[in-house]
Design a protein around this motif. Structure first.
Motif: not given
Length: 305
Positions: A172-188
């Protein structure tokens, strides 16, 4: 104190703590190491001699994480009581105490310009809070993750990557806190993350015994590392960008190629118990690894690879 063992062909060992060590970090100039843990203290010591320089007693409970400011003048350290202390690395004088969290603060990270800190809370608030380093002014809270384990500022851009007890990493954007992407490659649960030095990739590792390298701009998996036999609790990128080291509950420190994922060295003899923290020296020649009450300094011969 520490064992007087200069770093050379074999590993040196610092044994100044009286209880388990949970976090270790080299200073930006490579002249000092800071470590903290269950004895409620942070030690600063000389890596060339393993001699203790200073002990910080500013925490009432177990120290969970610490980070040097980019200029090496200050340290931010967190504990299980919810406090983050910002203090002078040469004197131990407290500059500010941040009290925004309720309980365990598992992670602290400085912005690249040294003006702000991101701290992540475990039980109690499940959030990353971003605040001004020297007066504690709260800027914003980034939520949406259960039990935050890692929140790291990108080395070259205003972005933060945070991981948690769930199976994802958020960027996420460190200035605004706005979400940019989510990585879902893990299983735990994802216990550890590391930015590449150029800020283009992220390494993440956790409960599924895997470490992944992925593109920080789009979340595409670039490499999957499968050599560990148990939970991975720590991962660190070499400052030159060429290597990663990872470790955890299998007690084995491993070094592998950051481009190909090829295992280069597997070192099972350094520690007899879980490894909780890893840190490279700024010149990428020594790895510090923390387990139980000691920190090992393991010389890395880059020229061999």
């Amino acid at each position: 104190m520490g064992i007087h063992h200069r770093v050379g062909k074999g590993p040196a060992e610092y044994t100044g703590h009286t209880d388990n060590v949970f976090t270790v970090a080299w200073s930006p100039d490579g002249m000092r190491i800071a470590s903290g843990g269950r004895d409620n203290t942070v030690h600063i010591w000389d890596p060339s001699t393993c001699q203790q320089i200073l002990t910080f007693h500013g925490h009432p409970t177990c120290v969970l994480d610490l980070a040097w400011s980019p200029d090496g003048q200050y340290i931010a350290s967190s504990c299980t009581s919810g406090l983050v202390q910002v203090w002078q690395a040469t004197t131990g004088m407290i500059i500010h105490t941040y009290r925004g969290h309720r309980r365990f603060v598992r992670t602290v990270s400085w912005s690249s310009d040294g003006t702000c800190i991101a701290s992540g809370g475990d039980y109690g608030d499940n959030s990353v809070q971003v605040w001004q380093a020297f007066d504690g002014k709260h800027l914003y809270t980034h939520g949406g993750q259960y039990r935050v384990f890692s929140a790291l500022w990108s080395p070259r851009a205003a972005r933060i990557a945070s991981s948690c007890f769930e199976d994802n990493v958020q960027v996420w954007d460190a200035t605004t806190g706005m979400h940019q992407l989510q990585y879902n490659g893990h299983s735990g649960p994802v216990y550890a993350t590391a930015w590449s030095p150029d800020g283009t990739r992220i390494a993440s590792a956790g409960h599924d015994r895997q470490a992944h390298i992925w593109d920080a701009s789009n979340g595409q998996t670039l490499c999957t590392y499968n050599e560990h036999t148990h939970i991975i609790k720590a991962i660190a990128w070499s400052p030159n960008g060429d290597f990663l080291t990872s470790a955890g509950n299998d007690t084995v420190l491993q070094v592998w190629n950051a481009e190909t994922g090829q295992l280069l060295v597997s070192e099972p003899r350094l520690h007899q118990h879980w490894i909780r923290s890893l840190s490279w020296s700024p010149d990428s020649t020594v790895i510090a690894s923390a387990s139980q009450r000691s920190i090992h300094l393991w010389p890395w011969q880059q020229s061999r690879y």
